[in-house]
Design a protein around this motif. Structure first.
Motif, mmCIF file in Angstrom:
data_model
loop_
_atom_site.group_PDB
_atom_site.id
_atom_site.type_symbol
_atom_site.label_atom_id
_atom_site.label_comp_id
_atom_site.label_asym_id
_atom_site.label_seq_id
_atom_site.Cartn_x
_atom_site.Cartn_y
_atom_site.Cartn_z
ATOM 1 N N ARG A 1 -9.689 84.834 -15.440
ATOM 2 C CA ARG A 1 -8.348 85.383 -15.197
ATOM 3 C C ARG A 1 -8.214 86.765 -15.829
ATOM 4 N N GLU A 2 -8.748 86.927 -17.040
ATOM 5 C CA GLU A 2 -8.700 88.220 -17.722
ATOM 6 C C GLU A 2 -9.442 89.298 -16.934
ATOM 7 N N ASP A 3 -10.429 88.875 -16.156
ATOM 8 C CA ASP A 3 -11.205 89.807 -15.342
ATOM 9 C C ASP A 3 -10.514 90.107 -14.010
ATOM 10 N N GLY A 4 -9.351 89.505 -13.780
ATOM 11 C CA GLY A 4 -8.558 89.836 -12.603
ATOM 12 C C GLY A 4 -8.589 88.823 -11.472
ATOM 13 N N LEU A 5 -9.316 87.714 -11.651
ATOM 14 C CA LEU A 5 -9.331 86.706 -10.594
ATOM 15 C C LEU A 5 -8.036 85.896 -10.639
ATOM 16 N N LYS A 6 -7.546 85.539 -9.476
ATOM 17 C CA LYS A 6 -6.287 84.792 -9.389
ATOM 18 C C LYS A 6 -6.588 83.305 -9.445
ATOM 19 N N GLU B 1 -13.662 88.672 2.555
ATOM 20 C CA GLU B 1 -12.296 88.673 2.031
ATOM 21 C C GLU B 1 -11.318 88.233 3.112
#
Length: 91
Positions: free
Chosen positions: A74-79, A8
């Motif tokens: 995106r719905e899973d939180g990835l930008k 990260e």
């Protein structure tokens, strides 16, 4: 797979390097993704009913398959920027 903190930090450092001197961090990230190398993604031996459901849902939302795939990520939180922003034809 859960990314390690070092991974990260490496990603943040890479993005930070790309956005230096840019007017907008978001625009710099979009441009970096647009210019990134491309590769195929595929899933072998997915049951045909699931493939059919995927295609049908994409059509219901008036999206093509790649656009729907990005939507799910995106719905899973990835930008991930919008499909229109990522489309290399919009350079």
């Amino acid at each position: 797979m859960i990314p390690l903190e070092d991974e990260e930090d490496g990603k943040r450092a890479a993005i930070s390097h790309l956005v230096e001197g840019k007017a907008s961090e978001h625009q710099a990230q979009v441009e970096a993704m647009r210019k990134a190398d491309r590769s195929r993604i595929g899933f072998s031996l997915v049951p045909q009913p699931i493939v059919d459901m995927f295609k049908a849902r994409a059509a219901e939302l008036n999206m093509d398959q790649k656009e729907y795939f990005y939507h799910l990520l995106r719905e899973d939180g990835l930008k991930i920027p919008t499909y229109k922003e990522l489309d290399a034809r919009n350079r």
